[in-house]
Write a protein that holds these residues in place. Structure first.
Motif, PDB file in Angstrom:
ATOM      1  N   CYS A  11      -3.631 -13.611 -39.601  1.00 13.12           N
ATOM      2  CA  CYS A  11      -3.036 -12.634 -40.518  1.00 13.12           C
ATOM      3  C   CYS A  11      -3.649 -12.701 -41.911  1.00 13.12           C
ATOM      4  O   CYS A  11      -3.374 -11.848 -42.758  1.00 13.12           O
ATOM      5  N   GLY A  12      -4.446 -13.730 -42.153  1.00 12.33           N
ATOM      6  CA  GLY A  12      -5.129 -13.844 -43.436  1.00 12.33           C
ATOM      7  C   GLY A  12      -4.250 -14.346 -44.561  1.00 12.33           C
ATOM      8  O   GLY A  12      -4.471 -14.004 -45.724  1.00 12.33           O
ATOM      9  N   GLY A  44       2.144 -21.453 -45.536  1.00  9.28           N
ATOM     10  CA  GLY A  44       3.412 -21.330 -46.258  1.00  9.28           C
ATOM     11  C   GLY A  44       3.917 -19.897 -46.300  1.00  9.28           C
ATOM     12  O   GLY A  44       5.113 -19.643 -46.096  1.00  9.28           O
ATOM     13  N   ILE A  45       3.013 -18.961 -46.554  1.00 12.02           N
ATOM     14  CA  ILE A  45       3.401 -17.540 -46.560  1.00 12.02           C
ATOM     15  C   ILE A  45       3.841 -17.131 -45.165  1.00 12.02           C
ATOM     16  O   ILE A  45       4.850 -16.439 -44.991  1.00 12.02           O
ATOM     17  N   PHE A  46       3.097 -17.568 -44.152  1.00 11.99           N
ATOM     18  CA  PHE A  46       3.468 -17.218 -42.777  1.00 11.99           C
ATOM     19  C   PHE A  46       4.848 -17.769 -42.423  1.00 11.99           C
ATOM     20  O   PHE A  46       5.658 -17.076 -41.817  1.00 11.99           O
ATOM     21  N   TYR A  77      11.227 -11.996 -41.651  1.00 12.55           N
ATOM     22  CA  TYR A  77      10.981 -10.887 -40.730  1.00 12.55           C
ATOM     23  C   TYR A  77      11.140 -11.326 -39.284  1.00 12.55           C
ATOM     24  O   TYR A  77      11.088 -12.500 -38.965  1.00 12.55           O
ATOM     25  N   ASP A  78      11.293 -10.353 -38.439  1.00  8.68           N
ATOM     26  CA  ASP A  78      11.455 -10.610 -37.010  1.00  8.68           C
ATOM     27  C   ASP A  78      10.090 -10.569 -36.326  1.00  8.68           C
ATOM     28  O   ASP A  78       9.763  -9.629 -35.621  1.00  8.68           O
ATOM     29  N   ASP A 132      -0.552  -7.997 -34.614  1.00  7.89           N
ATOM     30  CA  ASP A 132      -1.132  -6.725 -35.041  1.00  7.89           C
ATOM     31  C   ASP A 132      -0.031  -5.689 -35.259  1.00  7.89           C
ATOM     32  O   ASP A 132      -0.020  -4.964 -36.252  1.00  7.89           O
ATOM     33  N   GLY A 133       0.904  -5.634 -34.320  1.00  6.87           N
ATOM     34  CA  GLY A 133       2.020  -4.687 -34.438  1.00  6.87           C
ATOM     35  C   GLY A 133       2.878  -4.975 -35.659  1.00  6.87           C
ATOM     36  O   GLY A 133       3.284  -4.050 -36.376  1.00  6.87           O
ATOM     37  N   PHE A 134       3.145  -6.250 -35.909  1.00  9.96           N
ATOM     38  CA  PHE A 134       3.926  -6.632 -37.088  1.00  9.96           C
ATOM     39  C   PHE A 134       3.228  -6.177 -38.365  1.00  9.96           C
ATOM     40  O   PHE A 134       3.843  -5.591 -39.257  1.00  9.96           O
ATOM     41  N   MET A 135       1.935  -6.428 -38.458  1.00 13.73           N
ATOM     42  CA  MET A 135       1.179  -6.034 -39.651  1.00 13.73           C
ATOM     43  C   MET A 135       1.167  -4.507 -39.802  1.00 13.73           C
ATOM     44  O   MET A 135       1.339  -3.988 -40.901  1.00 13.73           O
ATOM     45  N   GLN A 136       1.019  -3.799 -38.703  1.00 12.82           N
ATOM     46  CA  GLN A 136       0.991  -2.341 -38.751  1.00 12.82           C
ATOM     47  C   GLN A 136       2.347  -1.767 -39.184  1.00 12.82           C
ATOM     48  O   GLN A 136       2.394  -0.754 -39.879  1.00 12.82           O
TER      49      GLN A 136
END
Length: 91
Positions: free
Chosen positions: A50-51, A55-57, A64-65, A83-87
């Motif tokens: 996810c880049g 810690g952020i993840f 988030y779910d 990918d779906g989460f990011m989109q």
């Protein structure tokens, strides 16, 4: 059917070729990078995919779910789910 031909100045032709080449190289690199990750990722791999930092993840997991696979206390994240989460958060 007639075709329309447009002649661009040489400098514009070269700039256009360079832009297309850069875009293709970036697309190829993105696909290669994405495919270098396994289909199921551990938390460190998922954060890198996810880049973001781990810690952020972790913060995202709390807020988030994000779809997570849990098997006997082991968490894995499917690339396509990430990918779906990011989109979903794309603006």
């Amino acid at each position: 059917m007639e075709s329309l031909q447009v002649q661009l100045p040489d400098d514009l032709q070269e700039a256009t070729k360079a832009m297309i080449g850069d875009a293709l190289n970036k697309a190829i690199k993105d696909v290669q990078t994405k495919n270098s990750f396994p289909p199921y990722l551990n938390k460190g791999e998922a954060s890198a995919y996810c880049g973001v930092s781990r810690g952020i993840f972790n913060a995202w997991l709390k807020k988030y779910d994000i779809p997570t696979i849990q098997i006997e206390g082991v968490s894995r994240f499917r690339r396509e789910a990430l990918d779906g989460f990011m989109q979903q958060h794309e603006k």
